[in-house]
Design a protein around this motif. Structure first.
Motif, PDB file in Angstrom:
ATOM      1  N   GLN A   1      15.142  19.777 -35.339  1.00 29.20           N
ATOM      2  CA  GLN A   1      15.765  20.508 -36.999  1.00 29.20           C
ATOM      3  C   GLN A   1      17.108  21.414 -37.178  1.00 29.20           C
ATOM      4  OE1 GLN A   1      15.103  17.901 -39.712  1.00 29.20           O
ATOM      5  NE2 GLN A   1      16.775  18.885 -39.825  1.00 29.20           N
ATOM      6  N   ILE A   2      16.800  22.821 -36.850  1.00 28.32           N
ATOM      7  CA  ILE A   2      17.321  23.498 -37.011  1.00 28.32           C
ATOM      8  C   ILE A   2      18.312  23.043 -35.604  1.00 28.32           C
ATOM      9  CG2 ILE A   2      18.010  25.943 -36.188  1.00 28.32           C
ATOM     10  CD1 ILE A   2      14.611  26.357 -36.121  1.00 28.32           C
ATOM     11  N   GLN A   3      18.545  22.834 -35.022  1.00 25.58           N
ATOM     12  CA  GLN A   3      19.775  21.797 -34.439  1.00 25.58           C
ATOM     13  C   GLN A   3      20.438  21.122 -35.288  1.00 25.58           C
ATOM     14  OE1 GLN A   3      18.235  20.498 -30.274  1.00 25.58           O
ATOM     15  NE2 GLN A   3      18.567  23.222 -29.925  1.00 25.58           N
ATOM     16  N   ASP A   4      19.764  19.771 -35.741  1.00 28.80           N
ATOM     17  CA  ASP A   4      20.730  19.088 -36.030  1.00 28.80           C
ATOM     18  C   ASP A   4      20.871  19.517 -37.684  1.00 28.80           C
ATOM     19  OD1 ASP A   4      19.961  17.183 -34.570  1.00 28.80           O
ATOM     20  OD2 ASP A   4      18.599  16.068 -36.232  1.00 28.80           O
TER      21      ASP A   4
ATOM     22  N   LEU B   1      28.494  22.105 -39.009  1.00 23.47           N
ATOM     23  CA  LEU B   1      29.376  22.433 -37.681  1.00 23.47           C
ATOM     24  C   LEU B   1      30.272  21.211 -37.367  1.00 23.47           C
ATOM     25  CD1 LEU B   1      27.656  25.694 -35.932  1.00 23.47           C
ATOM     26  CD2 LEU B   1      29.432  25.810 -37.944  1.00 23.47           C
ATOM     27  N   GLU B   2      29.950  20.568 -36.816  1.00 22.53           N
ATOM     28  CA  GLU B   2      30.651  19.485 -36.450  1.00 22.53           C
ATOM     29  C   GLU B   2      30.996  18.905 -37.726  1.00 22.53           C
ATOM     30  OE1 GLU B   2      28.528  17.161 -33.307  1.00 22.53           O
ATOM     31  OE2 GLU B   2      28.604  18.755 -32.123  1.00 22.53           O
ATOM     32  N   ASP B   3      32.050  17.703 -37.412  1.00 21.19           N
ATOM     33  CA  ASP B   3      32.521  16.712 -38.120  1.00 21.19           C
ATOM     34  C   ASP B   3      31.877  15.374 -37.421  1.00 21.19           C
ATOM     35  OD1 ASP B   3      33.470  15.288 -36.175  1.00 21.19           O
ATOM     36  OD2 ASP B   3      35.626  16.556 -35.858  1.00 21.19           O
ATOM     37  N   GLU B   4      32.145  13.990 -38.406  1.00 20.09           N
ATOM     38  CA  GLU B   4      31.279  12.692 -38.557  1.00 20.09           C
ATOM     39  C   GLU B   4      31.785  12.036 -37.635  1.00 20.09           C
ATOM     40  OE1 GLU B   4      32.053  10.377 -41.773  1.00 20.09           O
ATOM     41  OE2 GLU B   4      31.411  11.974 -43.007  1.00 20.09           O
ATOM     42  N   LYS B   5      33.024  12.463 -36.775  1.00 18.40           N
ATOM     43  CA  LYS B   5      33.066  11.712 -35.608  1.00 18.40           C
ATOM     44  C   LYS B   5      32.331  12.298 -34.643  1.00 18.40           C
ATOM     45  CE  LYS B   5      36.838  10.390 -32.259  1.00 18.40           C
ATOM     46  NZ  LYS B   5      39.052  10.402 -32.368  1.00 18.40           N
ATOM     47  N   SER B   6      32.445  13.557 -33.857  1.00 19.73           N
ATOM     48  CA  SER B   6      31.392  14.537 -33.494  1.00 19.73           C
ATOM     49  C   SER B   6      30.016  13.875 -33.344  1.00 19.73           C
ATOM     50  CB  SER B   6      31.953  15.494 -32.778  1.00 19.73           C
ATOM     51  OG  SER B   6      33.350  15.821 -32.987  1.00 19.73           O
TER      52      SER B   6
ATOM     53  N   VAL C   1      24.248  30.361 -40.685  1.00 20.29           N
ATOM     54  CA  VAL C   1      24.363  29.641 -39.066  1.00 20.29           C
ATOM     55  C   VAL C   1      24.194  30.835 -38.374  1.00 20.29           C
ATOM     56  CG1 VAL C   1      26.452  28.992 -37.348  1.00 20.29           C
ATOM     57  CG2 VAL C   1      26.336  27.923 -39.724  1.00 20.29           C
ATOM     58  N   ASP C   2      24.217  31.828 -38.707  1.00 19.47           N
ATOM     59  CA  ASP C   2      23.873  32.744 -37.584  1.00 19.47           C
ATOM     60  C   ASP C   2      22.324  33.051 -37.308  1.00 19.47           C
ATOM     61  OD1 ASP C   2      26.445  33.770 -36.054  1.00 19.47           O
ATOM     62  OD2 ASP C   2      26.284  35.281 -37.695  1.00 19.47           O
ATOM     63  N   GLY C   3      21.960  33.286 -38.172  1.00 18.86           N
ATOM     64  CA  GLY C   3      20.259  33.615 -39.122  1.00 18.86           C
ATOM     65  C   GLY C   3      19.241  32.083 -38.352  1.00 18.86           C
ATOM     66  N   ALA C   4      19.849  30.707 -37.984  1.00 23.99           N
ATOM     67  CA  ALA C   4      19.151  29.407 -37.833  1.00 23.99           C
ATOM     68  C   ALA C   4      19.663  29.414 -36.438  1.00 23.99           C
ATOM     69  CB  ALA C   4      20.397  27.914 -38.449  1.00 23.99           C
ATOM     70  N   TYR C   5      20.975  29.775 -36.125  1.00 27.90           N
ATOM     71  CA  TYR C   5      20.924  29.900 -34.396  1.00 27.90           C
ATOM     72  C   TYR C   5      19.693  30.834 -33.502  1.00 27.90           C
ATOM     73  CZ  TYR C   5      22.315  30.987 -29.971  1.00 27.90           C
ATOM     74  OH  TYR C   5      23.012  31.872 -28.433  1.00 27.90           O
TER      75      TYR C   5
ATOM     76  N   ARG D   1      23.306  26.361 -28.378  1.00 31.52           N
ATOM     77  CA  ARG D   1      24.664  27.483 -27.703  1.00 31.52           C
ATOM     78  C   ARG D   1      25.975  27.165 -27.951  1.00 31.52           C
ATOM     79  NH1 ARG D   1      20.727  29.258 -22.489  1.00 31.52           N
ATOM     80  NH2 ARG D   1      19.209  30.645 -23.728  1.00 31.52           N
ATOM     81  N   LYS D   2      26.150  25.809 -27.828  1.00 30.36           N
ATOM     82  CA  LYS D   2      27.362  25.250 -27.543  1.00 30.36           C
ATOM     83  C   LYS D   2      28.379  25.604 -29.285  1.00 30.36           C
ATOM     84  CE  LYS D   2      26.623  20.941 -29.218  1.00 30.36           C
ATOM     85  NZ  LYS D   2      27.337  19.116 -29.171  1.00 30.36           N
ATOM     86  N   PHE D   3      27.432  25.496 -30.164  1.00 21.68           N
ATOM     87  CA  PHE D   3      27.630  25.924 -31.772  1.00 21.68           C
ATOM     88  C   PHE D   3      28.090  27.797 -31.789  1.00 21.68           C
ATOM     89  CE2 PHE D   3      24.537  22.676 -32.418  1.00 21.68           C
ATOM     90  CZ  PHE D   3      25.882  21.673 -32.849  1.00 21.68           C
ATOM     91  N   MET D   4      28.025  27.821 -31.234  1.00 20.87           N
ATOM     92  CA  MET D   4      28.343  29.832 -31.547  1.00 20.87           C
ATOM     93  C   MET D   4      28.852  30.633 -29.623  1.00 20.87           C
ATOM     94  SD  MET D   4      26.659  29.822 -33.666  1.00 20.87           S
ATOM     95  CE  MET D   4      26.095  31.676 -33.687  1.00 20.87           C
ATOM     96  N   ASN D   5      29.436  29.248 -29.079  1.00 17.13           N
ATOM     97  CA  ASN D   5      30.634  29.752 -27.656  1.00 17.13           C
ATOM     98  C   ASN D   5      29.208  30.773 -26.670  1.00 17.13           C
ATOM     99  OD1 ASN D   5      32.752  27.511 -28.459  1.00 17.13           O
ATOM    100  ND2 ASN D   5      33.021  29.804 -30.574  1.00 17.13           N
TER     101      ASN D   5
END
Length: 290
Positions: A210-213, A219-224, A244-248, A285-289
């Protein structure tokens, strides 16, 4: 073929077909099932069965399908104008956009009830099927997903604290994921302590999911993402509460806990679940590089 490919083949070969003069009801019943998806919940069940009773895999496909049917009903209803009012799901128009709201409500109702038909007609013992029906109804109904959805809808625009937020998402999302793992253990007739251990693992996994969703929505667009995003601005999400940082950071703590628990499972279960879960446990992790 992989387990996912085999299950996908089974699912598409066992779509719903009812005799009727309705011009498109059969098409609508199967529209969102045919749209694809991760099949995450049924694969959790099937990987547990694969670890302990691989000869029962074929008999377990109807149960895995039942979980996917119930999950798909929840997505169809979640997308309705009275709830999230979403336009896109799995890269396709949502069902009420493709047809109409009445059709979407009825298809959701049909998939919900048909999931229990699939359990009742599966080639497993009556005792096992009774336990499976209990788990799916308990975790997918008023003690689980439906309660979570009710809280989610009622408390829009009202900020919940972190414990209530976790309560919401444990019920709305995590319990069905936990039930999927436990139902695999029930099919294999594992003892209750082990069933509960898998269930608790699934609760943590569902919260992470859920956190990842929430991060995807932010952070993602609809297409991705393949679905409507930026749709949680009025909702109680981990990103809205923690940033965002806290959720990560919450996701990372859960991911490390799950990785340790996965490593503590016996060899058969660890190997069976590892490929499926590794993809998801650290996907934030991909969201935060990082």
């Amino acid at each position: 073929m992989s387990l996912k490919e085999n299950f996908e083949k089974y699912l598409l070969s066992n779509l719903i077909n009812v005799e009727s003069f309705h011009p498109y009801f059969n098409e609508a019943l199967n529209y969102m099932l045919k749209a694809g998806g991760k099949r995450f919940r049924p694969l959790l069940l099937l990987n547990v069965v694969k670890a302990y009773e691989p000869l029962l895999l074929k008999n377990s496909y109807p149960i895995a399908a039942a979980i996917e049917f119930l999950h798909t009903y929840s997505l169809i209803h979640d997308d309705l104008p009275s709830m999230d009012n979403a336009d896109l799901r799995r890269g396709y128009k949502t069902l009420h956009k493709k047809y109409d709201e009445t059709t979407a409500i009825l298809v959701g109702d049909a998939l919900n009830t048909h999931s229990f038909y699939l359990i009742s007609t599966a080639p497993l013992s009556s005792d096992v099927k009774t336990k499976l029906s209990y788990e799916l109804s308990y975790n997918g109904g008023i003690y689980g997903m439906v309660l979570g959805q009710a809280i989610d809808c009622y408390f829009e625009n009202k900020i919940l604290d972190i414990e209530k937020l976790k309560f919401l998402h444990i019920h709305k999302t995590a319990k069905l994921i936990a039930a999927s793992l436990k139902m695999g253990a029930i099919i294999c007739e594992k003892d209750e302590d082990f069933q509960n251990r898998l269930y608790n693992f699934g609760i943590d996994l569902g919260l992470l999911f859920q956190i990842q969703d929430d991060l995807i929505d932010s952070l993602e667009d609809e297409k991705s993402a393949g679905k409507t995003t930026s749709n949680d601005t009025n909702k109680n999400s981990f990103v809205n509460l923690l940033g965002v940082d806290g959720a990560y950071n919450e996701a990372e703590k859960l991911a490390l806990k799950l990785e340790n628990e996965l490593n503590s499972f016996d060899k058969n279960l660890k190997e069976s679940l590892e490929n499926l879960l590794t993809e998801y446990i650290f996907r934030h992790r991909k969201f935060m590089n990082k």
